[in-house]
Motif scaffolding. Structure first.
Motif, PDB file in Angstrom:
ATOM      1  N   ASP A   7      55.896  50.098  34.939  1.00  0.00           N
ATOM      2  CA  ASP A   7      55.996  48.869  34.155  1.00  0.00           C
ATOM      3  C   ASP A   7      57.381  48.245  34.327  1.00  0.00           C
ATOM      4  O   ASP A   7      58.401  48.942  34.381  1.00  0.00           O
ATOM      5  N   SER A  18      51.205  44.477  29.503  1.00  0.00           N
ATOM      6  CA  SER A  18      50.274  44.133  28.419  1.00  0.00           C
ATOM      7  C   SER A  18      50.502  42.732  27.875  1.00  0.00           C
ATOM      8  O   SER A  18      49.623  42.168  27.224  1.00  0.00           O
ATOM      9  N   THR A  34      45.207  41.636  29.629  1.00  0.00           N
ATOM     10  CA  THR A  34      44.528  42.411  28.593  1.00  0.00           C
ATOM     11  C   THR A  34      43.902  43.635  29.257  1.00  0.00           C
ATOM     12  O   THR A  34      42.901  43.533  29.969  1.00  0.00           O
ATOM     13  N   LEU A  35      44.527  44.781  29.048  1.00  0.00           N
ATOM     14  CA  LEU A  35      44.001  46.010  29.640  1.00  0.00           C
ATOM     15  C   LEU A  35      42.761  46.452  28.866  1.00  0.00           C
ATOM     16  O   LEU A  35      42.733  46.369  27.630  1.00  0.00           O
TER      17      LEU A  35
END
Length: 680
Positions: free
Chosen positions: A582, A651, A655-656
Motif C-alpha cells: 500500500d 481503500s 472499494t475492496l
C-alpha cells in the motif's frame, strides 16, 4: 560598482546557474571551463569545430543583479567570421572560444549545440545529464619531421596533445601505431585524436586518430534483458540521442527464463558459447539498426556502457553462469569491468571501449545498479521502493541512510508465459480490461486499436490485428477485476456459483474459467492462470515485505516501477492484486527503462560510474532463500491484496470486496463446488 568589479565582470551561465568574475578580455570558453560549465570544443579554440556555441541573453536580471548586453561581448573577429561564412551560425549564436568578455553577461549554453546533425530526435529520457564523457576529441597541428630533431611522429603528436590540451603520459591503442604516419600526412599534420580516460587515476589512451578535423564521436548505452535488448545511440560531444531501438534477446530459444538458460549450459557442452555468440550477434545487429536510423557510421562509436542481470552479464562476457544456478549463487565478478570492444566481438571502432556497471549481488545485477543510479534512492529523505518486474524481479528499498536489495523469482507469468492465452505485448494483444460488477461482462482494449471493445467501430478497427491473446498488463488487470467483481475469492478461487449469473463463468474440468473473448481464438482466464499470477505476485510481494522488515518499516513513501513491463502497469491494479504494498497512488510512478537510463548516465558522465561503484558497495544484499520467515510472507501474499496487510491508501480509491474464501477443489486447483463465506 567597485573598480575591481568593473575590471572583472560577472558572468552567469545558464541553465547550470554557475557564476564567477573574470578579467575583461577572457574568452567565454575559458570562463566556462574555470567554472566547470560543460561547453564542448574539439578544435582547441581555433574557431573551426563550431561546437562551443553560446547565446548572450540581453536585459536586466534583477534576481542575479546583472545587466547583460550584447555590447558586453567582443565583436566577431576574423576566425569567427570565417566560420560563419563557411559553416553558418544560427541567429544570436557566438563561438565562445572567440567571443571575449567585456562586461557583465548572462550566457546561455544551448542544449542542442550539434554541428552537422541531420535530425534532432526526441530524447529517450527528459532528464538533463551533465556531460563528462570518458572520450574527448582533440584537434592538434603536429610539427613536421625535422632532421635536427629526430623525434618520431607519435612522440611529436604526444607533445602537442600535452601542450594544447594538457594530456600527459599518453598511451596509444596498438592498432593505431601502424596507421599513424599515413594519417598525419593525409591531414597535412593536422589531426583529431580521440582520448579515452575513465578514472582520473588511470593513464589516458589515444583510441582514435583521423586526418583533419573530426567533429563527432558516438557511444552506445545498452540494457541486455533476458527478454529484450534495448539500446541508445548517443553523441558523446553534445549528449544528443541520435537513435533508440530494441530487439528480442535470441537466447529465448535456449530457455524462456534465466534458470532454464543456466540449465541449458549445464546440459550442453557448447551451451555457453552458443548463447554468448547469439547475444553478441544481436547486439551487433542492433548497433547496425540504431546507426542506420541515426545516420551514423558504426565506426564512429568509441565508447559503450552495458547493463544486464547477472546471468545475461556473464553470458554476454563469455563467463559460464553455472555457479549462479545454485547456492550460494556466486558471481564470477561483481565489480565494474572495462574491455576493448573488439575483445568481446562488438563491431564498433577498433579503439572502442566497453564499460560494464557493477552487479549488486548474485541475482541483483548491473541492470539493478543502473536503475539505482537513475532513481537514486540513496539520495532520498523518504523511503523509496524501486522494483523491476521481469522474469526475475529485482528490488531495491531505501533512503539516504540505508539501502537494501534482493531478487525474487517471479517467473515469466507477467510476460504472458505460463498463461493459457498469454502473449508478449504486440498488436492484437489485450492490454486493458474492465469487468462490470453486476453483469460480469468485460470490455477491453487491444494494442494497435484506439477503441474499447464495447465501442462502435471496434470490430472493424480490430479486423487487421485481431484479438490474439493477453499481454502482461492485461493479465494483472483481468485478475484484479475478477477479484473486484467477485468472480474470484481473495484466495484466487473462481466462484463456480457465478455461472448462474453469467455465461462467462464456464466449467473447465474440476475448476471454472472466465471467458474474456468469445472469438477466434477463444480467450479465457483459467484457474491455473490465476494460480500462476498469484505465485508470481506473492514471490515479489514477499521479497518486498522482507526488505521492509529489514528496514523496520510498515509502509513505503514512494514506489518506482522500472522496466518496460512496469511502464504499462496500472498502479491501482498492481495494488489491488497485491503486487506492491500500500502507498499513496500519487507516489507510485513508472520510470520506464531505468536501467537503460542509468547506462546512459554512465556513458555521458564518468563521474556517475564512480558514484554507482561507491553506492553498490554500501547496498546491503538480502538473500530471500536464507530468510526463515520468507515462506510465511509468501503464503500471506498469495491472497488478494494480502492475507494480513492493510491497504488504507488503496481503500480510498477502490472499494475492496468483502472477504470471500472458497475451498479449493481437489489438490488446490481451485473451484467453486464447496465454499464458505466469512466476513470481517
Amino acid at each position: 560598482m567597485s573598480e575591481a568589479a568593473q575590471k572583472n565582470p560577472l558572468v552567469l551561465f545558464m541553465p547550470s546557474g554557475k557564476r564567477g568574475r573574470f578579467p575583461v578580455g577572457t574568452p567565454i570558453l575559458d570562463a566556462a571551463r574555470q567554472l566547470g560549465v560543460y561547453v564542448e570544443s574539439v578544435c582547441g579554440g581555433r574557431a573551426t569545430c563550431g561546437r562551443c556555441q553560446i547565446e548572450v541573453q540581453e536585459g536586466n536580471f534583477a534576481k542575479h543583479k546583472i545587466v547583460s548586453s550584447l555590447d558586453h561581448i567582443s565583436e566577431k573577429g576574423p576566425k569567427e567570421e570565417r566560420y560563419e561564412k563557411v559553416r553558418g551560425l544560427p541567429d544570436g549564436r557566438r563561438l565562445s572560444c572567440s567571443a571575449l568578455i567585456l562586461g557583465d553577461l548572462v550566457v546561455d549554453v544551448p542544449q542542442d549545440t550539434v554541428i552537422n546533425a541531420q535530425v534532432v530526435r526526441k530524447a529517450a529520457t527528459d532528464r538533463v545529464i551533465e556531460r563528462n564523457a570518458a572520450v574527448q576529441l582533440c584537434y592538434v597541428e603536429v610539427d613536421e619531421p625535422d632532421m635536427h630533431k629526430p623525434l618520431g611522429d607519435l612522440d611529436r603528436l604526444k607533445l602537442v596533445l600535452e601542450k594544447d590540451w594538457g594530456w600527459k603520459d599518453l598511451l596509444i591503442a596498438p592498432h593505431l601505431i601502424p596507421e599513424l604516419q599515413a594519417i598525419l600526412r593525409k591531414g597535412n599534420w593536422g589531426v583529431t585524436a580521440a582520448i579515452h580516460r575513465d578514472m582520473d587515476s588511470s593513464r589516458p589512451f589515444i583510441v582514435g586518430l583521423w586526418p583533419g578535423l573530426k567533429n563527432e564521436a558516438y557511444g552506445i548505452a545498452c540494457d541486455i534483458g533476458s527478454t529484450t535488448i534495448a539500446m541508445h545511440l548517443v553523441s558523446l560531444l553534445s549528449g544528443r540521442i541520435a537513435a533508440s531501438s530494441g530487439t528480442s534477446n535470441p537466447q529465448i530459444r535456449f530457455g524462456e527464463d534465466l534458470m532454464s538458460r543456466v540449465s541449458y549450459v549445464m546440459m550442453n557442452p557448447d551451451g555457453r558459447e552458443a548463447m554468448t555468440k547469439a547475444v553478441r550477434e544481436a547486439v551487433n545487429s542492433l548497433i547496425g539498426k540504431v546507426c542506420d536510423e541515426g545516420q551514423v557510421d558504426r565506426h564512429d562509436i568509441l565508447d559503450a556502457v552495458f547493463v544486464a542481470n547477472p546471468i545475461m552479464h556473464h553470458l554476454f562476457l563469455g563467463i559460464d553462469p553455472t555457479e549462479l544456478g545454485q547456492a550460494p549463487f556466486a558471481l564470477a565478478v561483481s565489480g565494474a569491468l572495462q574491455y576493448w570492444a573488439h575483445d568481446i566481438d562488438i563491431d564498433v571502432n577498433r579503439g572502442g571501449r566497453v564499460y560494464m556497471l557493477p552487479c549488486i549481488a548474485g541475482h541483483v545485477g548491473a541492470d539493478a545498479a543502473g536503475a539505482t543510479l537513475a532513481e537514486a534512492p540513496y539520495k532520498q529523505d523518504k523511503m523509496m521502493l524501486l522494483v523491476d518486474v521481469g522474469t526475475n524481479a529485482e528490488i531495491v528499498l531505501g533512503n539516504k541512510d540505508r539501502v537494501v536489495a534482493a531478487s525474487s523469482p517471479t517467473g515469466p507469468a507477467f510476460e504472458g508465459a505460463e498463461i493459457s492465452s498469454g502473449q508478449r505485448a504486440a498488436p492484437g494483444a489485450i492490454e486493458r480490461v474492465r469487468i462490470d460488477p453486476v453483469s460480469l461482462e468485460p470490455r477491453f482494449r487491444v494494442i494497435g486499436v484506439d477503441k474499447w471493445s464495447d465501442e462502435e467501430g471496434f470490430a472493424e478497427a480490430a479486423a487487421s490485428v485481431g484479438v490474439t491473446g493477453i499481454c502482461g498488463s492485461a493479465i494483472i488487470e483481468v485478475v484484479a477485476e475478477m477479484y473486484l467483481s467477485g468472480i474470484i475469492s481473495e484466495d484466487g478461487v473462481v466462484d463456480g456459483s457465478m455461472a448462474a449469473r453469467s455465461p462467462r463463468i464456464i466449467p473447465n474440468g474440476r475448476t471454472f474459467s472466465y471467458l474474456l473473448h468469445d472469438g477466434e481464438p477463444r480467450i479465457t482466464v483459467t484457474q491455473n492462470d490465476i494460480r500462476a499470477i498469484q505465485l508470481a505476485k506473492a514471490a515479489l510481494y514477499a521479497g518486498i515485505k522482507l526488505l521492509m522488515e529489514k528496514q523496520g518499516i510498515d509502509h513505503v513513501d514512494m514506489i518506482r516501477f522500472a522496466g518496460a513491463f512496469g511502464t504499462f502497469i496500472d498502479p491501482k491494479y498492481a495494488m489491488v492484486l497485491g503486487l506492491i504494498p500500500d502507498c499513496d497512488l500519487a507516489e507510485v510512478k513508472a520510470v520506464g527503462n531505468a536501467a537503460g537510463t542509468g547506462a546512459l548516465m554512465a556513458l555521458l558522465n564518468r563521474d556517475h560510474r564512480r558514484e554507482i561503484e561507491q553506492q553498490v558497495n554500501r547496498i546491503e544484499k538480502i538473500e530471500t532463500a536464507l530468510e526463515s520467515n520468507f515462506q510465511q510472507l509468501f503464503v500471506n501474499a498469495m491472497a488478494m491484496p494480502n492475507k494480513v496487510d492493510a491497504f488504507p491508501n488503496l481503500s480510498t480509491v477502490v472499494t475492496l470486496p468483502e472477504r470471500k474464501v472458497l475451498a479449493d477443489a481437489e489438490g488446490g486447483e481451485g473451484g467453486g463446488r464447496r465454499r464458505r463465506r466469512s466476513r470481517e
